[in-house]
Design an enzyme around this catalytic site. Structure first.
Site, PDB file in Angstrom:
ATOM      1  NE  ARG A 103      -0.307   0.083   4.824  1.00 15.90           N
ATOM      2  CZ  ARG A 103      -0.675   0.399   6.018  1.00 15.90           C
ATOM      3  NH1 ARG A 103      -1.766   1.079   6.192  1.00 15.90           N
ATOM      4  NH2 ARG A 103       0.029   0.037   7.054  1.00 15.90           N
TER       5      ARG A 103
ATOM      6  CE  LYS B  41       2.098   3.485   6.087  1.00 16.40           C
ATOM      7  NZ  LYS B  41       2.809   3.642   7.354  1.00 16.40           N
TER       8      LYS B  41
ATOM      9  CG  ASP C 191      -7.789  -1.754   0.810  1.00 19.47           C
ATOM     10  OD1 ASP C 191      -6.636  -1.595   1.279  1.00 19.47           O
ATOM     11  OD2 ASP C 191      -8.811  -1.337   1.390  1.00 19.47           O
ATOM     12  N   GLY C 192      -4.519  -1.885  -0.714  1.00 14.85           N
ATOM     13  CA  GLY C 192      -3.522  -0.855  -1.009  1.00 14.85           C
ATOM     14  C   GLY C 192      -3.912   0.531  -0.536  1.00 14.85           C
TER      15      GLY C 192
ATOM     16  NE  ARG D 172      10.491  -1.032   3.477  1.00 16.98           N
ATOM     17  CZ  ARG D 172       9.451  -0.504   4.102  1.00 16.98           C
ATOM     18  NH1 ARG D 172       9.111  -0.941   5.288  1.00 16.98           N
ATOM     19  NH2 ARG D 172       8.752   0.451   3.544  1.00 16.98           N
TER      20      ARG D 172
ATOM     21  CG  ASP E 181       8.220  -5.657   7.507  1.00 15.99           C
ATOM     22  OD1 ASP E 181       8.348  -6.423   8.478  1.00 15.99           O
ATOM     23  OD2 ASP E 181       7.172  -5.029   7.276  1.00 15.99           O
ATOM     24  CG  ASN E 182       7.709  -2.217   9.944  1.00 14.79           C
ATOM     25  OD1 ASN E 182       7.559  -2.053   8.735  1.00 14.79           O
ATOM     26  ND2 ASN E 182       6.750  -2.675  10.728  1.00 14.79           N
TER      27      ASN E 182
HETATM   28  P1  AMP Z   1       3.034  -2.673   7.921  1.00 10.49           P
HETATM   29  O1  AMP Z   1       2.274  -3.306   9.019  1.00 10.49           O
HETATM   30  O2  AMP Z   1       2.554  -1.326   7.516  1.00 10.49           O
HETATM   31  O3  AMP Z   1       4.519  -2.697   8.143  1.00 10.49           O
HETATM   32  O4  AMP Z   1       2.743  -3.584   6.629  1.00 10.49           O
HETATM   33  C1  AMP Z   1       3.149  -4.918   6.517  1.00 10.49           C
HETATM   34  C2  AMP Z   1       2.953  -5.401   5.089  1.00 10.49           C
HETATM   35  O5  AMP Z   1       1.559  -5.431   4.759  1.00 10.49           O
HETATM   36  C3  AMP Z   1       3.598  -4.508   4.054  1.00 10.49           C
HETATM   37  O6  AMP Z   1       4.126  -5.317   3.024  1.00 10.49           O
HETATM   38  C4  AMP Z   1       2.460  -3.664   3.552  1.00 10.49           C
HETATM   39  O7  AMP Z   1       2.690  -3.202   2.256  1.00 10.49           O
HETATM   40  C5  AMP Z   1       1.303  -4.651   3.621  1.00 10.49           C
HETATM   41  N1  AMP Z   1       0.006  -3.974   3.756  1.00 10.49           N
HETATM   42  C6  AMP Z   1      -0.451  -3.312   4.850  1.00 10.49           C
HETATM   43  N2  AMP Z   1      -1.670  -2.795   4.628  1.00 10.49           N
HETATM   44  C7  AMP Z   1      -2.020  -3.127   3.358  1.00 10.49           C
HETATM   45  C8  AMP Z   1      -3.156  -2.874   2.544  1.00 10.49           C
HETATM   46  N3  AMP Z   1      -4.211  -2.173   2.968  1.00 10.49           N
HETATM   47  N4  AMP Z   1      -3.141  -3.342   1.280  1.00 10.49           N
HETATM   48  C9  AMP Z   1      -2.095  -4.055   0.821  1.00 10.49           C
HETATM   49  N5  AMP Z   1      -1.000  -4.325   1.541  1.00 10.49           N
HETATM   50  C10 AMP Z   1      -0.939  -3.872   2.803  1.00 10.49           C
HETATM   51 MG    MG Z   2       6.039  -1.999   7.268  1.00 14.55          MG
END
Ligand code: AMP
Ligand code: MG
Length: 484
Positions: free
Chosen positions: A93, A113, A125-126, A183, A252-253
């Site tokens: 996303r 984002k 849904d991105g 990352r 990844d963070n």
């Molecule tokens: P995060 O928790 O933000 O570090 O996200 C973890 C993973 O989930 C990352 O690869 C994000 O791109 C993916 N992700 C989080 N929210 C969405 C979303 N609404 N649609 C698609 N991918 C998502």
């Molecule tokens: Mg992340």
């Protein structure tokens, strides 16, 4: 070519890396873009004049409808250990527009984002909802004002689209500025592809971008690993100094550049308690306040694993050199932590009892359920120190030791207190204030958000009219959520 009136100066260095590391990704068309907040102060620092946009154009640009000249939208591939389990991920996303060159010559990522699905969206849904994007805006800008390395927030715009979560929410896009979005998980991804050239290309890119001085060293990859470990140690120490709990320290963070990144369920601690956890999904407390340094070391071990083939052709030797750096981590972290605690206590010199002195204060704070932030401000304010909380014998005994310790440095009290007030914030993003400002923004009342942003931009500058922002609020049962 006529220069862009806003000042965008894009390079697309990441997009030029091997195609395995990214995929083209276009922000989706949205119905009704509308600006919620624009960060003109940050824009100035980046050499961008956002005033050159009409409100309509700014909304269209930051909703991804009109791309800035020179940008080349892609989604980045990466992997990561999420709560200990390995997964292939990628920007699901988020869309990277490229790297903007600032007037001082620095290259910074410009990323959206929440602009809709990418090739890495899997079942997502991105998109992003307004609340979590404003939350990232508020907290990342607060961290920046506290002097803590962090990604920044340039804009939040509504898309006019609905986003389906447990409730229907308003869609929004955050524009994030980062030293880069490299990352630990980017390296894990390259290592998982078992493509030595890809991994080496990525490492060389990261070194050139973030650690250029290491490029000429004989074992530059080991030096790179050590330098990343050093920045992470410094970063997590800074978090501990302000009571920040990241909440989702998956690999990844973890930024290779050493910035705080991916503000999801993060929050600041009120009453000092090392076991504090706010994230609703962190049921085991893996990412609690006190666990953050240890988890950083664990994440660095995953980073080392991904770099092993670069460290030495002989695997045993590679492991040994990586282990040496990893084993240094606790001492490196402790050095950063103690240096910061000395500053918080107004100390200029080093004595062997300082660590104990700092820990004993924390021990008292834990027992007394004292507010972490306010206690350090109160120490430098005799009027506030006359309060009931500080009349307990245990505190008085500690205060006596601290006073004696300060006396050995011999500085005028006023100087000590001024030093302390320059490092101990009066204002942090208190959970109830953040929630209140987001709730008002949902009703299109931006006054509380804008006032909160103003207060948090000057965290050390105590003002009588901002008194309510020092109040802890009741956060028993306070839960934060990943912005998904
Ligand atoms: P995060 O928790 O933000 O570090 O996200 C973890 C993973 O989930 C990352 O690869 C994000 O791109 C993916 N992700 C989080 N929210 C969405 C979303 N609404 N649609 C698609 N991918 C998502
Ligand atoms: Mg992340």
């Amino acid at each position: 070519m006529t220069p862009d009136p806003v000042g965008w100066t894009f390079d697309n260095s990441y997009a030029r890396l091997p195609a395995d590391l990214h995929a083209p990704a276009k922000p989706m068309a949205v119905r009704a873009p509308k600006v919620v907040v624009l960060n003109h102060t940050l824009a100035d620092q980046l050499g961008l004049n956002l005033h050159a946009y009409s409100p309509e154009t700014a909304a269209a640009v930051f909703a991804g409808q009109e791309l800035p000249p020179g940008s080349q939208p892609i989604a980045q591939a990466y992997a990561g250990h999420q709560f200990g389990g390995f997964t292939m991920l990628g920007d699901g996303r988020a869309v990277l527009l490229g790297e903007h060159r600032t007037p001082s010559g620095q290259l910074v990522d410009v990323q959206f984002k929440g602009p809709g699905p990418t090739p890495f969206s899997r079942r997502g849904d991105g998109r992003a909802a307004l609340g979590p994007m404003l939350r990232e805006y508020v907290i990342s800008e607060a961290m920046a004002a506290l002097g803590i390395p962090t990604t920044r927030s340039l804009a939040v715009v509504l898309t006019g689209e609905q986003v389906y979560r447990s409730q229907v929410q308003r869609g929004a896009v955050l524009t994030r500025i980062a030293a880069s979005h490299l990352r630990v998980g980017t390296f894990q991804y390259a290592a998982a592809r078992q493509d030595e050239t890809l991994l080496r290309t990525l490492a060389d890119y990261a070194i050139a971008r973030h650690y250029p001085a290491l490029g000429e060293l004989p074992n530059k990859y080991l030096a790179f690993f050590r330098a990343v470990a050093e920045r992470q140690a410094a970063l997590v120490a800074r978090w501990m100094h302000v009571g920040f709990i990241h909440g989702v320290m998956n690999t990844d963070n973890v930024s290779i550049a050493g910035e705080t990144i991916d503000y999801g369920p993060c929050a600041f601690m009120n009453a000092y308690d090392p076991a504090t956890v706010f994230s609703s999904i962190d049921t085991a407390g893996r990412y609690s306040y006190a666990n953050q340094p240890g988890i950083t070391q664990w994440n660095l071990a995953r980073f080392a694993e991904s770099l092993l083939t670069l460290l030495d052709a002989d695997e045993e030797k590679a492991v040994a050199s990586a282990m040496e750096v990893l084993n240094e981590f606790p001492a490196t972290y402790q050095r950063h932590w103690l240096a910061g605690m000395r500053l918080k206590l107004g100390l200029r010199t080093e004595e062997s009892g300082d660590e104990q002195l700092a820990n004993d204060l924390l021990g008292w704070m834990h027992a007394a359920k004292a507010d972490f932030t306010n206690t350090f401000r109160d120490l430098a304010n005799p009027e506030l120190l006359a309060g009931e909380l500080y009349q307990a014998g245990a505190f008085k005994a500690w205060h006596g030791r601290w006073t004696e310790r300060l006396a050995r440095e011999g500085d005028p009290t006023a100087d000590v207190f001024a030093r302390m007030n320059a490092v101990n914030p009066a204002y942090i993003p208190r959970n109830h204030r953040v929630e209140e400002s987001l709730a008002a923004a949902e009703r299109d009342d931006l006054a509380p958000l804008n006032e909160l942003l103003e207060v948090l931009a000057s965290p050390f500058d105590a003002r009588p009219e901002w008194a309510k922002y020092t109040m802890p609020g009741d956060d028993v049962g306070y839960r934060t959520f990943c912005g998904t």
